[in-house]
Design a protein around this motif. Structure first.
Motif, PDB file in Angstrom:
ATOM      1  N   THR A  53       0.798  -1.235   0.000  1.00  0.00           N
ATOM      2  CA  THR A  53       0.000   0.000   0.000  1.00  0.00           C
ATOM      3  C   THR A  53       0.830   1.285   0.000  1.00  0.00           C
ATOM      4  O   THR A  53       0.275   2.369  -0.166  1.00  0.00           O
ATOM      5  CB  THR A  53      -0.944   0.012   1.216  1.00  0.00           C
ATOM      6  OG1 THR A  53      -0.182  -0.110   2.419  1.00  0.00           O
ATOM      7  CG2 THR A  53      -1.922  -1.154   1.133  1.00  0.00           C
ATOM      8  N   GLY A  54       2.148   1.180   0.197  1.00  0.00           N
ATOM      9  CA  GLY A  54       2.993   2.367   0.134  1.00  0.00           C
ATOM     10  C   GLY A  54       2.522   3.474   1.048  1.00  0.00           C
ATOM     11  O   GLY A  54       2.136   3.242   2.195  1.00  0.00           O
ATOM     12  N   ALA A  55       2.520   4.694   0.527  1.00  0.00           N
ATOM     13  CA  ALA A  55       2.050   5.847   1.295  1.00  0.00           C
ATOM     14  C   ALA A  55       0.600   6.199   0.954  1.00  0.00           C
ATOM     15  O   ALA A  55       0.103   7.240   1.359  1.00  0.00           O
ATOM     16  CB  ALA A  55       2.957   7.048   1.038  1.00  0.00           C
ATOM     17  N   ALA A  56      -0.061   5.321   0.176  1.00  0.00           N
ATOM     18  CA  ALA A  56      -1.478   5.495  -0.194  1.00  0.00           C
ATOM     19  C   ALA A  56      -1.713   6.772  -0.983  1.00  0.00           C
ATOM     20  O   ALA A  56      -2.759   7.402  -0.867  1.00  0.00           O
ATOM     21  CB  ALA A  56      -2.375   5.462   1.042  1.00  0.00           C
ATOM     22  N   GLN A 117       6.411  14.421  -2.491  1.00  0.00           N
ATOM     23  CA  GLN A 117       7.516  13.544  -2.100  1.00  0.00           C
ATOM     24  C   GLN A 117       7.134  12.596  -0.962  1.00  0.00           C
ATOM     25  O   GLN A 117       7.991  12.029  -0.297  1.00  0.00           O
ATOM     26  CB  GLN A 117       8.719  14.389  -1.688  1.00  0.00           C
ATOM     27  CG  GLN A 117       8.443  15.350  -0.535  1.00  0.00           C
ATOM     28  CD  GLN A 117       9.692  16.031  -0.031  1.00  0.00           C
ATOM     29  OE1 GLN A 117      10.801  15.719  -0.443  1.00  0.00           O
ATOM     30  NE2 GLN A 117       9.517  16.975   0.880  1.00  0.00           N
ATOM     31  N   ALA A 118       5.843  12.383  -0.763  1.00  0.00           N
ATOM     32  CA  ALA A 118       5.393  11.510   0.326  1.00  0.00           C
ATOM     33  C   ALA A 118       5.433  10.035  -0.058  1.00  0.00           C
ATOM     34  O   ALA A 118       5.408   9.161   0.803  1.00  0.00           O
ATOM     35  CB  ALA A 118       3.973  11.880   0.738  1.00  0.00           C
ATOM     36  N   GLN A 119       5.516   9.737  -1.370  1.00  0.00           N
ATOM     37  CA  GLN A 119       5.401   8.357  -1.827  1.00  0.00           C
ATOM     38  C   GLN A 119       6.631   7.530  -1.450  1.00  0.00           C
ATOM     39  O   GLN A 119       7.723   8.056  -1.228  1.00  0.00           O
ATOM     40  CB  GLN A 119       5.240   8.307  -3.355  1.00  0.00           C
ATOM     41  CG  GLN A 119       4.145   9.196  -3.921  1.00  0.00           C
ATOM     42  CD  GLN A 119       4.702  10.497  -4.446  1.00  0.00           C
ATOM     43  OE1 GLN A 119       5.509  11.150  -3.801  1.00  0.00           O
ATOM     44  NE2 GLN A 119       4.264  10.885  -5.625  1.00  0.00           N
ATOM     45  N   THR A 120       6.440   6.207  -1.453  1.00  0.00           N
ATOM     46  CA  THR A 120       7.584   5.306  -1.337  1.00  0.00           C
ATOM     47  C   THR A 120       8.243   5.198  -2.706  1.00  0.00           C
ATOM     48  O   THR A 120       7.613   5.410  -3.750  1.00  0.00           O
ATOM     49  CB  THR A 120       7.163   3.899  -0.891  1.00  0.00           C
ATOM     50  OG1 THR A 120       6.288   3.340  -1.872  1.00  0.00           O
ATOM     51  CG2 THR A 120       6.483   3.934   0.468  1.00  0.00           C
ATOM     52  N   LEU A 121       9.520   4.819  -2.694  1.00  0.00           N
ATOM     53  CA  LEU A 121      10.231   4.612  -3.941  1.00  0.00           C
ATOM     54  C   LEU A 121       9.566   3.506  -4.758  1.00  0.00           C
ATOM     55  O   LEU A 121       9.405   3.629  -5.974  1.00  0.00           O
ATOM     56  CB  LEU A 121      11.697   4.265  -3.642  1.00  0.00           C
ATOM     57  CG  LEU A 121      12.611   4.013  -4.841  1.00  0.00           C
ATOM     58  CD1 LEU A 121      12.652   5.215  -5.764  1.00  0.00           C
ATOM     59  CD2 LEU A 121      14.018   3.656  -4.367  1.00  0.00           C
ATOM     60  N   ALA A 122       9.162   2.421  -4.086  1.00  0.00           N
ATOM     61  CA  ALA A 122       8.506   1.312  -4.784  1.00  0.00           C
ATOM     62  C   ALA A 122       7.239   1.775  -5.479  1.00  0.00           C
ATOM     63  O   ALA A 122       6.977   1.416  -6.638  1.00  0.00           O
ATOM     64  CB  ALA A 122       8.190   0.188  -3.805  1.00  0.00           C
ATOM     65  N   GLY A 123       6.423   2.567  -4.790  1.00  0.00           N
ATOM     66  CA  GLY A 123       5.181   3.048  -5.383  1.00  0.00           C
ATOM     67  C   GLY A 123       5.422   3.993  -6.534  1.00  0.00           C
ATOM     68  O   GLY A 123       4.732   3.929  -7.565  1.00  0.00           O
ATOM     69  N   GLY A 177       3.090  -3.166  -9.634  1.00  0.00           N
ATOM     70  CA  GLY A 177       3.226  -4.193  -8.611  1.00  0.00           C
ATOM     71  C   GLY A 177       2.683  -5.538  -9.029  1.00  0.00           C
ATOM     72  O   GLY A 177       2.466  -6.412  -8.181  1.00  0.00           O
ATOM     73  N   MET A 178       2.465  -5.764 -10.310  1.00  0.00           N
ATOM     74  CA  MET A 178       1.837  -7.002 -10.763  1.00  0.00           C
ATOM     75  C   MET A 178       2.828  -8.143 -10.996  1.00  0.00           C
ATOM     76  O   MET A 178       2.413  -9.278 -11.192  1.00  0.00           O
ATOM     77  CB  MET A 178       1.030  -6.746 -12.036  1.00  0.00           C
ATOM     78  CG  MET A 178      -0.237  -5.949 -11.792  1.00  0.00           C
ATOM     79  SD  MET A 178      -1.393  -5.994 -13.193  1.00  0.00           S
ATOM     80  CE  MET A 178      -0.612  -4.839 -14.307  1.00  0.00           C
ATOM     81  N   LEU A 179       4.135  -7.850 -11.005  1.00  0.00           N
ATOM     82  CA  LEU A 179       5.135  -8.909 -11.144  1.00  0.00           C
ATOM     83  C   LEU A 179       5.677  -9.351  -9.794  1.00  0.00           C
ATOM     84  O   LEU A 179       6.346 -10.375  -9.700  1.00  0.00           O
ATOM     85  CB  LEU A 179       6.297  -8.453 -12.035  1.00  0.00           C
ATOM     86  CG  LEU A 179       6.128  -8.618 -13.545  1.00  0.00           C
ATOM     87  CD1 LEU A 179       5.060  -7.673 -14.075  1.00  0.00           C
ATOM     88  CD2 LEU A 179       7.443  -8.363 -14.270  1.00  0.00           C
TER      89      LEU A 179
END
Length: 444
Positions: A53-56, A117-123, A177-179
């Motif tokens: 869910t990261g930082a939503a 800049q609130a997001q995660t790098l992954a997101g 995020g589907m892989l």
């Protein structure tokens, strides 16, 4: 900013604006890759589905966790730096706001960032989150090496390869995020640099006349077109020597954040929400209040803009060559009918880049972002936008409101079927698929 404590304590998950909600059966926050692998293996065995869910901060249902919600909050930080090769490896759960200071210690910086800049790098990587700059791409475009855990709990590493043959890299580029779940990401970085920001209020015709000249003569160009006013705020960022932002400027930014951007503007938004007939007047007041400001500092200090006033958002990529005609028509339409929104339309540029699901599809693009204040009906604007963008073959940002059907996406993304074939290799039991993804990609 994301709070793991709040995330754990609330039985409900919701995105930043609060429009996407879920009540997952479990919320898990692994502290290691091994722990993450075990979570995924168990979910697969139990026939349950996972979303990170990261930082939503997505406005779409892309990250909506319907059974198991996973946070990478404990998997953060800078792992290693290769200064000579200009590469930095970070844990995928690192928040974007943490990266600037970490890289600065090595005299390095991200090539580009957005104004959030609130997001995660992954997101950010998974959805190809971007800033602006006619010669620059998304954060996903800066990735050189991906490490991820697939739907069977196996770990993989892939180095970006030859543009002609690297199908896996092109699938990972914007994978939603589907892989699998990203664990580490190696980014191509640049020497530390500073930015000078200039803001000015212009008539629409004046800004459009010099749009391309301004875009190519500055590292970054961003517009904010106020619906129904014929006015734009033009923001340019120019590279300067790497100097920190002054304490005085930081105090001014904080004041503007609390009083101007998220105080006075909030009151105007509430006025428009309570009395929608005043949206055009509110838009005009907002436009007239734009100051001709200047800011300087390290790039990561200047890029972000505080976003305390919540809104819903839909965003489309169109060919850069179509921008003049498209934005002129939009401005003309909204002068007559602002579709119930007073929020400025954000205009950015984006270099074409690889990626089977990249909204650019290899073409230089203009990116148009439309916002509606939380609590106001976004359907009039977003439905009109959905229909209107068909004319320009507009492709949506995956993290924003997206009304396109699977059939429409098939037409806009010629390699979509090949992407889904690759996806099945890494998630054969659909551990990472939720209802929104199934609606868009017809997987289940």
């Amino acid at each position: 900013m994301f709070s793991l404590k709040q995330w754990n304590q609330s039985p409900e998950w919701q995105n930043w604006v609060g429009y996407e909600t879920a009540q997952p059966q479990q919320k898990l926050s692994p502290s290691s890759v091994t722990e993450l692998q075990e979570i995924i293996k168990k979910a697969r065995a139990d026939k349950q589905r996972i979303r990170v869910t990261g930082a939503a901060h997505s406005f779409s249902g892309c990250a909506k966790p319907e059974e198991i919600a996973v946070s990478l909050h404990h998997m953060r930080g800078l792992i290693s730096v290769d200064k000579d090769a200009k590469l930095a490896t970070l844990y995928a759960g690192t928040y974007l706001y943490e990266i600037g200071d970490a890289l600065k210690e090595y005299g390095l910086a991200l090539e580009n960032m957005g104004d959030v800049q609130a997001q995660t790098l992954a997101g950010a990587v998974s959805t190809a989150t971007h800033g602006t700059g006619i010669t620059l791409g998304s954060i996903a475009n800066q990735v050189e090496v991906w490490e991820w855990v697939d739907g069977c709990g196996e770990i993989h590493t892939h180095h970006r390869g030859d543009p002609e043959t690297d199908e896996l890299g092109d699938a990972l580029h914007a994978s939603l995020g589907m892989l699998g779940v990203f664990t580490k990401l190696t980014l191509r970085v640049v020497e530390l640099y500073g930015l000078k920001e200039d803001n000015q209020l212009l008539d629409f015709e004046e800004g459009l006349e010099c749009f391309y000249e301004t875009a190519y003569s500055h590292r970054h160009l961003e517009w904010f077109l106020f619906p129904g006013t014929n006015k734009i705020q033009q923001k340019t960022l120019t590279m300067i020597a790497p100097v920190p932002m002054t304490a005085k400027q930081k105090r001014r930014d904080k004041f503007d954040s609390i009083v101007t951007l998220n105080g006075a503007f909030y009151l105007l938004c509430e006025l428009a929400r309570i009395k929608p007939s005043l949206t055009k007047k509110v838009s005009a007041i907002s436009a007239s209040a734009i100051p001709n400001t200047k800011r300087e500092g390290y790039s990561y200090e200047v890029f972000p803009t505080p976003r305390g006033v919540k809104f819903n958002e839909s965003e489309y990529f169109i060919k850069l060559a179509d921008f003049d005609e498209c934005i002129s028509e939009i401005n003309h339409i909204l002068l007559a009918d602002n579709k119930g929104s007073h929020f400025p339309i954000e205009v950015r540029t984006h270099k074409g880049e690889r990626g089977m699901l990249s909204p650019t599809q290899g073409e230089d693009c203009a990116v148009l972002s439309f916002h509606v204040y939380k609590g106001m009906d976004s359907e009039p604007l977003f439905m009109w936008l959905y229909e209107y963008m068909k004319k320009w073959h507009g492709r949506p940002h995956w993290g924003k409101v997206n009304k396109l059907s699977n059939a429409e996406l098939q037409m806009l993304y010629p390699k979509l079927d090949r992407f889904l074939e690759i996806r099945r290799q890494y998630d054969p039991d659909n551990v990472f698929i939720n209802s929104w993804l199934n609606e868009k990609f017809s997987i289940l």
